[in-house]
Design an enzyme around this catalytic site. Structure first.
Site, PDB file in Angstrom:
ATOM      1  N   TYR A  96      55.776  30.161  54.587  1.00 58.58           N
ATOM      2  CA  TYR A  96      56.743  29.072  54.404  1.00 58.58           C
ATOM      3  C   TYR A  96      56.903  28.822  52.908  1.00 58.58           C
ATOM      4  CZ  TYR A  96      58.799  24.389  54.626  1.00 58.58           C
ATOM      5  OH  TYR A  96      59.621  23.302  54.483  1.00 58.58           O
ATOM      6  N   ASP A 198      53.894  31.889  45.075  1.00 57.38           N
ATOM      7  CA  ASP A 198      54.214  30.516  45.462  1.00 57.38           C
ATOM      8  C   ASP A 198      52.887  29.788  45.663  1.00 57.38           C
ATOM      9  OD1 ASP A 198      54.999  28.140  46.495  1.00 57.38           O
ATOM     10  OD2 ASP A 198      56.088  28.964  48.210  1.00 57.38           O
ATOM     11  N   LYS A 225      53.199  19.865  45.277  1.00 57.55           N
ATOM     12  CA  LYS A 225      52.111  19.091  45.892  1.00 57.55           C
ATOM     13  C   LYS A 225      51.165  18.433  44.877  1.00 57.55           C
ATOM     14  CE  LYS A 225      52.455  21.557  50.267  1.00 57.55           C
ATOM     15  NZ  LYS A 225      53.175  20.795  51.252  1.00 57.55           N
TER      16      LYS A 225
HETATM   17  C1  LIG Z   1      53.813  27.516  49.925  1.00 60.17           C
HETATM   18  C2  LIG Z   1      54.871  26.446  49.974  1.00 60.17           C
HETATM   19  N1  LIG Z   1      55.983  26.589  49.245  1.00 60.17           N
HETATM   20  C3  LIG Z   1      56.939  25.653  49.217  1.00 60.17           C
HETATM   21  C4  LIG Z   1      56.831  24.506  49.969  1.00 60.17           C
HETATM   22  C5  LIG Z   1      57.922  23.491  49.930  1.00 60.17           C
HETATM   23  O1  LIG Z   1      57.529  22.396  49.191  1.00 60.17           O
HETATM   24  P1  LIG Z   1      58.268  20.977  49.393  1.00 60.17           P
HETATM   25  O2  LIG Z   1      57.861  20.464  50.735  1.00 60.17           O
HETATM   26  O3  LIG Z   1      57.779  20.139  48.261  1.00 60.17           O
HETATM   27  O4  LIG Z   1      59.741  21.257  49.325  1.00 60.17           O
HETATM   28  C6  LIG Z   1      55.688  24.305  50.743  1.00 60.17           C
HETATM   29  C7  LIG Z   1      55.525  23.090  51.549  1.00 60.17           C
HETATM   30  O5  LIG Z   1      54.638  22.940  52.346  1.00 60.17           O
HETATM   31  C8  LIG Z   1      54.690  25.311  50.763  1.00 60.17           C
HETATM   32  O6  LIG Z   1      53.583  25.188  51.505  1.00 60.17           O
END
Ligand SMILES: Cc1ncc(COP(=O)(O)O)c(C=O)c1O
Length: 387
Positions: A96, A198, A225
């Site tokens: 994700y 990521d 986060k």
């Molecule tokens: C690995 C990863 N990338 C991107 C995101 C997206 O972040 P946001 O919820 O701040 O848009 C998340 C959210 O859980 C994530 O776990």
């Protein structure tokens, strides 16, 4: 509202590494708010948080802030496309990366609709995503370096980026097998493909994130986060030559990156106050809490002879309701699809909050006593659910 006090192992989906309302962060937010909630230009807080991140993560030669992890991965993908002149993006099945079109593909697909394990097909994870965009997404099998190398080499001429959550976080915290990230690094370098880590979730496993823990340097990194101290945040950055597309000083930016609230001073101050608490002792403590939890849960599953496992790295963990060897998205799917929700609800009633799919995180607000309370609560839920 329901009168039950709960211990929070969800931590707003792993973002609250210090727990709720930690005093230094509350103070930093209050002071920043008193000076003005937002401004149409950079603030000192933004510069200081950027400097703190660059010190921790050597691959971040330069970085930019956003309001979410979604915007961070969106920009990383766009930067990779601009840099390479290619359009396709590769991501892992089960990963994700937020909610923009190019990544909302094969997040938790039904394997019967997703092709073979070694050559997965892209499956949109939402309606409203144009078929043309789905066709531009290449889906890779996690932890299968040989299959990944083959797919990447075949698609290389059109492939701008390989997007990697180094822990497959939302996919179940499934750490990379030895050498896997290194082989992704090598094959992307060989073909001039931008390797994006990521680290929106995985950044919490070391001062310099998973890239420090595993010793692999990506071209770009996305963050979110914990770096916002509980307020909305994201960041992306990395190689200066790729990021230069955003630089207005060289005859105008080639990529537009507006955002009314980007690098909001309250968020920046909260993030900085959070990072200030995260020295080597804090990471060692988080690792110990995570190890205690995983050891306790493993003992519990063995005692009850359950086909269940707990995975994790550092303070992160995930419960899995299968006896299969956990390597990728498909092997981690629960043998009883109703089990994760049943356990989530059971824990909720017993005063423990987890995420619905079983992903959790220990925080520095916890002690061994809270970890043990989690294990006791899980034992009680299993007693009722399994007996
Ligand atoms: C690995 C990863 N990338 C991107 C995101 C997206 O972040 P946001 O919820 O701040 O848009 C998340 C959210 O859980 C994530 O776990």
């Amino acid at each position: 509202m329901d009168g039950v006090e709960r211990l929070d192992f969800n931590g707003n989906y792993t973002s609250l590494i210090l727990g709720h309302a930690p005093a230094p962060v509350v103070k930093a937010i209050q002071e920043a708010a008193a000076a003005g909630a937002s401004f149409p230009g950079p603030t000192e807080h933004e510069i200081r948080l950027a400097e703190a991140l660059v010190r921790r993560v050597p691959s971040l030669e330069t970085l930019r802030f956003t309001n979410s992890g979604t915007e961070a991965t969106l920009n990383a993908v766009r930067a990779a496309r601009a840099f390479t002149g290619r359009n396709k993006v590769a991501k892992f099945e089960g990963a994700y990366h937020g909610t923009h079109d190019s990544v909302l593909v094969s997040v938790a697909p039904d394997p019967s609709a997703a092709g073979s394990r070694r050559r997965p097909k892209p499956v949109p994870a939402s309606s409203g995503i144009p078929r043309e965009i789905v066709k531009h997404v290449i889906v890779l099998p996690w932890n299968d370096a040989e299959a990944c190398e083959k797919i990447i080499a075949k698609e290389a001429a059109h492939l701008a980026a390989v997007l990697v959550d180094p822990l497959l976080g939302i996919g179940g915290i499934l750490p990379p097998v030895a050498g896997f990230l290194e082989r992704l690094r090598a094959v992307t370098a060989q073909h001039g493909i931008v390797l994006v880590f990521d680290e929106v979730i995985s950044f919490r496993v070391a001062a310099g994130g998973a890239q420090e823990r595993y010793g692999v340097r990506p071209d770009l990194t996305t963050l979110g986060k914990i770096i916002g101290g509980g307020l909305p945040v994201g960041a992306f950055g990395g190689r200066a030559d790729i990021m230069s597309a955003y630089d207005p000083r060289t005859g105008g930016a080639r990529i537009s990156h507006g955002g009314t609230f980007n690098a909001n001073p309250l968020t920046m101050a909260a993030g900085l106050a959070t990072l200030a608490e995260l020295g080597p002792a804090a990471y060692a403590r988080l690792d110990l809490l995570g190890e205690r939890l995983r050891a306790g849960v493993t003992t519990l599953f063995r005692k009850r002879k359950l086909a269940a496992q707990v995975s994790g790295v550092g303070s992160l963990f995930c419960l899995h309701w299968t006896g299969k060897r956990l390597v990728d998205y498909r092997s981690s799917r629960p043998s009883d699809p109703a089990a994760p929700l049943r356990v989530f609800m059971g824990l909720l009633n017993d005063g423990v909050l987890l995420s619905q799919r079983g992903l959790g995180a220990c925080s520095l607000a916890m002690t061994e006593a809270e970890i043990d309370r989690f294990i006791t609560a899980l034992d009680g839920v299993l007693e009722r659910a399994v007996a």
